[in-house]
Design a protein around this motif. Structure first.
Motif, mmCIF file in Angstrom:
data_model
loop_
_atom_site.group_PDB
_atom_site.id
_atom_site.type_symbol
_atom_site.label_atom_id
_atom_site.label_comp_id
_atom_site.label_asym_id
_atom_site.label_seq_id
_atom_site.Cartn_x
_atom_site.Cartn_y
_atom_site.Cartn_z
ATOM 1 N N HIS A 1150 -7.059 -6.769 9.956
ATOM 2 C CA HIS A 1150 -7.854 -5.754 9.263
ATOM 3 C C HIS A 1150 -8.270 -4.851 10.441
ATOM 4 O O HIS A 1150 -8.824 -5.488 11.453
ATOM 5 C CB HIS A 1150 -8.937 -6.146 8.363
ATOM 6 N N ASP A 1175 -5.751 -1.868 2.486
ATOM 7 C CA ASP A 1175 -4.807 -3.260 2.631
ATOM 8 C C ASP A 1175 -5.415 -4.586 2.096
ATOM 9 O O ASP A 1175 -6.433 -4.738 2.465
ATOM 10 C CB ASP A 1175 -4.385 -3.281 4.188
ATOM 11 N N THR A 1189 1.406 -8.747 2.601
ATOM 12 C CA THR A 1189 0.512 -7.704 2.699
ATOM 13 C C THR A 1189 0.685 -6.682 1.758
ATOM 14 O O THR A 1189 1.933 -6.437 1.300
ATOM 15 C CB THR A 1189 0.528 -6.849 4.346
ATOM 16 N N ASN A 1191 -0.263 -2.816 0.577
ATOM 17 C CA ASN A 1191 -1.058 -1.417 0.680
ATOM 18 C C ASN A 1191 -1.218 -0.922 -0.279
ATOM 19 O O ASN A 1191 -0.242 -0.180 -0.903
ATOM 20 C CB ASN A 1191 -0.157 -0.611 1.704
ATOM 21 N N GLN A 1194 -5.257 4.488 -0.589
ATOM 22 C CA GLN A 1194 -6.041 4.808 0.976
ATOM 23 C C GLN A 1194 -7.423 4.640 0.609
ATOM 24 O O GLN A 1194 -7.975 5.551 -0.274
ATOM 25 C CB GLN A 1194 -5.526 6.159 1.377
#
Length: 1275
Positions: A1150, A1175, A1189, A1191, A1194
């Motif tokens: 991160h 994330d 991971t 995503n 945002q």
């Protein structure tokens, strides 16, 4: 990717069995110190102890028989009762003298040491001379007047009894009024004559007349009849016994003695046996004649013989009847004050039973309720049956063995049965006086003591009852016994007695009873439980009692206690420390004895004891160890060394301990008041300089501020809490400079002395700004007075006088500076007060900002700023402005010792309500645990479907009181807790109603940053943490009203928060299984607290140059600890390793602030972490690279992961909530509140999943809170 990796929650379903069951789960913060106020029990006035014991010292035996001549107003039957004192008056010419001598012998059986005077067929003058002489010799003691009027006429209605003239040719009346005058008081009268009851009534009338004459005399009037007025009213202290009523004649049955009443009073066993034979009930025991009962073998005072045992049983039965029938006060007066009076009244009960069978009603003053039909008389008849049945055999065969009566065994069994169901609400056990009698017998003593102990254990009411029945002298006498088997029983009984009535300490010391308990305490073979009780008894003996302290000191109590301070029993350690504290309290001889034995150094080891009660006791003992009168150099050295010891526990997790620290340090401040004032002046100046010189110059990427000036950046390993500053303060406790007892004249240097005062002062400031209001209020009293005196000593011309402001203290003198650009908070605008030449104080409001004013002090950190004036307790008013104001006027005290004593007043043998399977609390707990199992079971189906189901049905929405900062579901009840800045609101999310709102009482400029439920499976507590590092735990949080909630405990979980631009506040993780609380935040450590010990267990350095933002732990393995940090790292720690080695891995994928770390349940559970960049990463704890991971979006403000279901949710600043499974599939996106024209949701400020159900709670920046559910299953 394996299915196990994708759906680790499935493993969880199979591991439900491995989870700790509710019954096995720890219940934290549930000790007595958490559930009740720390105060002693209310002292109840004890009435059992005689205000004044009396003794009958003189006896007048007045016999008016006139043998051979019958009185004119009585026609006797033929044959008629003739025996007087078991002698036939016509048997000899000297019969009158023999009767007098026999009566004296009968009385001497009950009171052998009295002075006896016989008056046989007397005149008025002889009676007057006799009575006056006896009263003169008796002084204030009791005199007995026995009147036998069988040879004279009956008493008259004018209140006269009859005597003779000198030539015995006339009957001369003697006024009872005159008799009262001669006898005085206290006195006891026995009237054995016909119509005797008339005397009692007239006696009372004469007494009232005498009282009115006394009142007239006091008012200046002359008394009537010219008689001198007595100083004391006769009626109040006089006792009377009359053979029959006012119109009744004495029985004339030839088979009975003529003086039946006197026989009952003085020879009860003999007359009882004869009367028993005369009754028809004698058929049960054939062949028993009146002549035979005169041959009953044995002595009255030998309980091993038949006659002695009958007398013993008779005493027990009559005592029992009286105790169960009479009012307590009357019982004490008649049956416990005077041995002779007690014997006469016991026998009077027999007289009532026998004489009523012959139509005579004996009377008394004070009047007794009828007792002749009491059921205990049946037990007496049975005892006579059993004994007399053996009589012929015993008389015929000299070798025959007497079988003792089962009376006492059976009565003890009856008492034992009562104890099985005994409580305060039931009638007292009628066998209690019998238990007292049984203590005299070695055969029954052990069982009797055991049952007595069990009775006393029922509560203080039982102890009071036992004392009222007269148990005290018996158990006091038993302390002279050397039998080891009695030790546990006697120690227990005495612990119970002293817990209720501490005045018994004087009796114990007087009779050397303290030696018994010293020997028990010193006996290594005694169980710790009994040594604890012995220590408690000794503590009560020396408590505020100089003679007790001296006696215990001579018995080496200090060395005995010190030898056992390392015992494994926490209760014993607690009471050893309390006993030591009481021994040397205000007693210098004991204190110096302790110095020689290095007592303070040995006690200091208990300051780190696992038990908070033991730590508090050690602080208590060290506090009283501080010298009061001795001011030698050596005494000063020792006291300052003790002060440093006490300062080391100023940061203890238990308010119980911290309160004792305040009290103990107040004693030190009292001794060195002027030195402390100087230190406070120095401290004020240092704080002023720090404020001027500390400036924030930059911010490093990790988030810490860079500070220049006097408060430079701290190293990551420095713990600068007050505890830490103590340890590093001038190496005062270093290897070479620990204060030890020496016989030299060496003293500590002035510099070291000064550092001690400063250290203690800083601890007091810390205590005065802590989270627990009681500790704060106590410490503020000392701090405010010292600050005021320091201000006056520096600038006597100016003092603070604005009632709206007060002196404030910083949270820590070692804190860093405030953030650059932050305006100073809460600066004072003081009005000055000028001291005029005349000495008057004059207020000046002309300039609020004076160059010479007393400086105001602000905390280096706005949110952790602590005002001593919070809630007004620290305000400095006009009446405090006095240079002579001293710490001596401050009263700082606790009731810890009295509260500890309460333990012994409560039942110790009985199961507690929690352990008793029949108690209501146990049934409630069973219900709660059953409910919990149902909730978990019902949630399983939801959990299985969660990974592919929508989660967007808004089942609850409402506007909260403030902007939510933390939100939590209760696992088993349908309410959700929503924390805002200052308080917590509770909402019923099923019913849609508000249940309650409570204020957390955190300081201004702080906010709640962490919250959890403690003991959610049982009686739930609420854990609240604020961003100044303080933790408060509340009970009854759903009870409405200001007084509803209760503060269980409060402590400073972390100290020295480092200022940052973006703050994490206090970050916590509560482990219900282990009772551990993990705390971190804006600090460089993770601190682990043990809730059972209420102490810090471990400080784990994070090694990060940023704050900790999220914590997770393996509560079952109890080794893995995961911390997410503000710099984007995820750090793994192994708690089992040393602090320098425990960080085992750092995960660095991160790049931004970690908003959440989570450890999935199950053996294959992965570590999940998410940053505010959006994330989400899954980690295998064995590797440093993430295995998956996601995503998601945002920028996220909050992220939550369900503990059991395959679902996670993230809140976006763009006003939506995304719900996903662990594969990254979007299950739902929540943008609007439900309903027609539903408005857009606010940016999520906090979120939480229900621990079991698939429910999501979200709080937003527009103060709305919502609960979302999966679609409701239609039936």
């Amino acid at each position: 990717m394996s299915s196990e990796l994708e759906l680790p929650f499935l493993n969880d379903l199979h591991e439900e069995e491995d989870e700790a069951k509710d019954w096995d789960l720890l219940i934290a913060f549930n000790e007595l110190r958490h559930r009740e106020k720390i105060q002693g029990s209310k002292k109840v006035a004890q009435t059992w102890r005689m205000k004044e014991r009396m003794k009958t010292v003189s006896v007048a035996l007045v016999l008016c028989l006139n043998v051979g001549v019958d009185p004119p107003d009585v026609v006797k039957t033929s044959p008629c009762a003739r025996l007087e004192c078991w002698i036939d008056p016509l048997s000899s010419q000297k019969a009158l003298e023999a009767i007098g001598a026999n009566l004296q012998k009968q009385y001497e059986r009950w009171q052998p040491r009295a002075r006896y005077k016989q008056s046989l067929d007397p005149t008025v003058d002889e009676v007057k001379k006799l009575c006056s002489s006896l009263r003169r010799n008796a002084k204030e003691e009791r005199v007995l007047f026995h009147y036998n009027g069988h040879g004279v006429p009956r008493p008259t209605v004018n209140g006269e009894i009859w005597v003779f003239n000198k030539s015995y040719t006339q009957y001369i009346p003697l006024s009872v009024y005159d008799l009262q005058t001669w006898m005085g008081s206290p006195s006891i009268y026995v009237y054995d004559c016909s119509n005797a009851g008339i005397i009692i009534e007239l006696f009372r009338q004469f007494s009232l007349q005498r009282d009115s004459e006394l009142e007239s005399a006091l008012n200046g009037s002359s008394p009537r009849f010219g008689n001198p007025t007595p100083a004391v009213s006769s009626a109040r202290n006089c006792i009377q016994l009359a053979a029959c009523g006012a119109s009744e004649l004495l029985p004339m049955n030839p088979e009975l003695p003529a003086d039946l009443f006197t026989s009952c009073l003085t020879t009860p066993i003999r007359i009882a046996l004869k009367w028993y034979v005369l009754q028809n009930t004698g058929k049960l025991v054939p062949n028993i004649t009146l002549d035979l009962v005169d041959k009953v073998p044995g002595q009255l005072n030998d309980r091993r013989t038949m006659l002695g045992e009958l007398n013993w049983i008779f005493t027990a039965i009559t005592d029992t009847i009286a105790w169960n029938t009479l009012p307590r006060e009357l019982f004490q007066k008649l049956f416990r004050q005077d041995l002779l009076v007690a014997s006469l009244f016991r026998n009077f009960l027999l007289a009532e039973r026998i004489m009523r069978s012959y139509n005579c009603t004996p009377m008394s003053s004070p009047r007794l309720p009828p007792t002749y039909q009491h059921p205990m008389w049946q037990a007496w008849d049975l005892a006579l049956d059993i004994c007399l049945r053996q009589l012929p055999t015993l008389l015929e065969d000299e070798n025959a063995q007497f079988h003792h009566s089962p009376f006492f065994t059976e009565q003890l069994t009856a008492f034992q049965v009562w104890l099985s169901y005994g409580s305060e609400k039931r009638n007292p056990p009628e066998q209690l006086p019998i238990v007292l009698q049984v203590l005299l017998s070695q055969v029954h003593r052990l069982r009797a003591l055991d049952l007595l102990g069990r009775f006393l254990d029922l509560g203080p009411w039982a102890v009071s009852l036992a004392l009222s029945v007269g148990i005290f002298p018996y158990v006091l006498k038993l302390l002279q016994s050397s039998a080891r088997e009695l030790r546990p029983l006697l120690v227990f009984i005495w612990a119970k007695i002293l817990s209720v009535d501490s005045s018994c300490q004087t009796d114990l010391v007087k009779d050397n009873g303290h030696k018994y308990f010293l020997s028990v305490l010193a006996d290594p073979y005694m169980p710790a439980e009994h040594r604890t009780m012995a220590a408690f008894v000794l503590a009560m003996i020396v408590n505020d009692y100089k003679q007790g302290q001296e006696a215990a000191l001579q018995g080496n109590v200090i060395s005995i206690c010190l030898e056992q301070l390392s015992d494994s029993s926490s209760s014993l350690r607690q009471w050893l420390a309390l006993c030591l504290g009481k021994v040397w309290s205000n007693f210098d001889n004991a204190r110096w004895c302790g110095v020689r034995d290095r007592a303070h150094e040995k006690l200091s080891l208990l300051l780190n004891d696992p038990s908070p009660e033991v730590r508090a006791s050690a602080v208590f003992a060290l506090g009283t160890f501080i010298s009061v009168s001795d001011r030698s150099d050596q005494a000063n050295n020792i006291d300052l060394g003790v002060g440093m010891m006490l300062a080391s526990v100023g940061h203890d997790g238990s308010p119980l301990v911290r309160k004792e620290v305040v009290v103990a340090l107040s004693a030190l401040v009292l001794e060195f008041e002027s030195q402390f004032c100087n230190v406070v002046v120095q401290w004020m100046e240092e704080e002023r300089q720090k404020e001027k010189s500390a400036v924030v110059t930059a911010e490093v990427p990790g988030g810490w501020n860079l500070v220049t000036g006097s408060t430079a950046t701290q190293s990551s390993t420095t713990n600068s809490s007050f505890g830490g500053s103590i340890g590093s303060n001038d190496t005062f406790y270093g290897e070479g400079s620990t204060i030890r007892r020496t016989h030299s004249s060496a003293t500590l240097s002035g510099t070291t002395f000064s550092s001690v005062y400063m250290t203690v002062w800083k601890v007091l400031v810390q205590l005065a700004t802590g989270p627990h209001r009681e500790v704060v209020e106590m410490a503020k009293q000392i701090v405010n007075v010292l600050k005021l005196k320091a201000s006056l000593s520096v600038r006597p011309a100016y003092v603070i006088q604005n009632s709206k402001s007060s002196l404030s203290a910083p949270s820590s003198p070692s804190n860093s500076a405030p953030i650059h650009g932050t305006p100073p908070q809460n600066h004072f605008h003081e009005d000055s007060v000028h001291l005029t030449p005349g000495g008057q104080m004059k207020r000046d409001h002309s300039s609020p900002h004076l160059s010479g004013k007393v400086n105001s002090y602000t905390s280096p950190h706005p949110r952790s700023k602590r005002m001593l004036s919070d809630k007004g307790t620290g305000m400095i008013h006009e009446d405090l402005i006095d240079d002579s104001r001293s710490i001596k006027q401050i009263s700082v005290a606790t009731e810890f010792f009295e509260w500890s004593c309460r333990h012994f007043a409560q039942p110790l043998m009985r199961l507690s309500e929690e352990q008793d399977p029949e108690s209501s609390s146990h049934h409630k707990r069973e219900f709660r645990f059953l409910r919990n199992a149902i909730v978990r079971q019902e949630a399983r189906e939801e959990q299985l479907r969660a990974g592919f189901n929508r989660l967007d049905v808004e089942v609850f929405v409402n506007k909260n009181q403030g902007i939510p900062t933390v939100i939590k579901f209760h696992p088993y009840e349908c309410h959700v807790a929503v924390a805002d800045k200052d308080g917590i609101c509770f909402w019923d999310w099923e019913q849609g109603t508000k249940k309650n709102y409570i204020y957390n009482e955190n300081l201004k400029n702080t906010k709640i940053s962490a919250m959890d439920f403690i003991n959610p499976h049982d009686e739930t507590l609420l854990l609240c943490g604020t961003d100044d590092g303080a933790v408060r735990i509340w009970r009854n949080y759903l009870t409405e009203g200001y007084d509803g909630k209760e503060l269980v405990t409060a402590f400073q979980a972390i100290t020295d928060l480092i200022p940052t631009v973006r703050r994490a506040g206090l970050v916590m993780d509560w482990e219900q299984e282990s009772g551990m609380l993990l705390a971190s935040g804006d600090v460089r450590i993770i601190r682990i607290w043990d809730s059972q010990r209420e102490t810090k267990v471990q400080d784990i350095p994070t090694g990060a140059e940023s704050c900790v933002t999220s914590l997770a732990s393996d509560s079952f393995g109890r080794s893995l600890l995961i911390a997410g940090c503000g710099d984007g790292t995820v750090r793994l720690f192994d708690r089992r390793l040393a602090p320098s080695e425990c960080r085992v891995m750092t995960l660095r994928e991160h790049n931004r602030w970690v908003v959440k770390v989570h450890l999935q349940k199950g053996s294959e559970g992965k570590i999940v972490s998410a940053s505010n960049a959006g994330d989400v990463r899954f980690w295998d704890p064995r590797f440093t690279e993430s295995v998956k991971t996601l995503n998601l979006t945002q920028g996220i403000t909050a992220l939550e992961i369900h503990k059991h279901a395959d679902v996670l949710a993230c809140g976006s600043p763009n006003q939506f909530i995304g719900v996903y499974n662990t594969s990254g599939d979007n299950l739902s996106t929540i943008k609007y509140h439900e309903g027609f024209l539903g408005q857009r949701i606010g940016a999520a400020s906090c979120m939480a999943f229900h621990p079991y159900k698939v429910k999501l709670a979200a709080g937003s920046t527009d103060s709305f809170i919502s609960v979302y559910s999966t679609p409701v299953k239609r039936s």
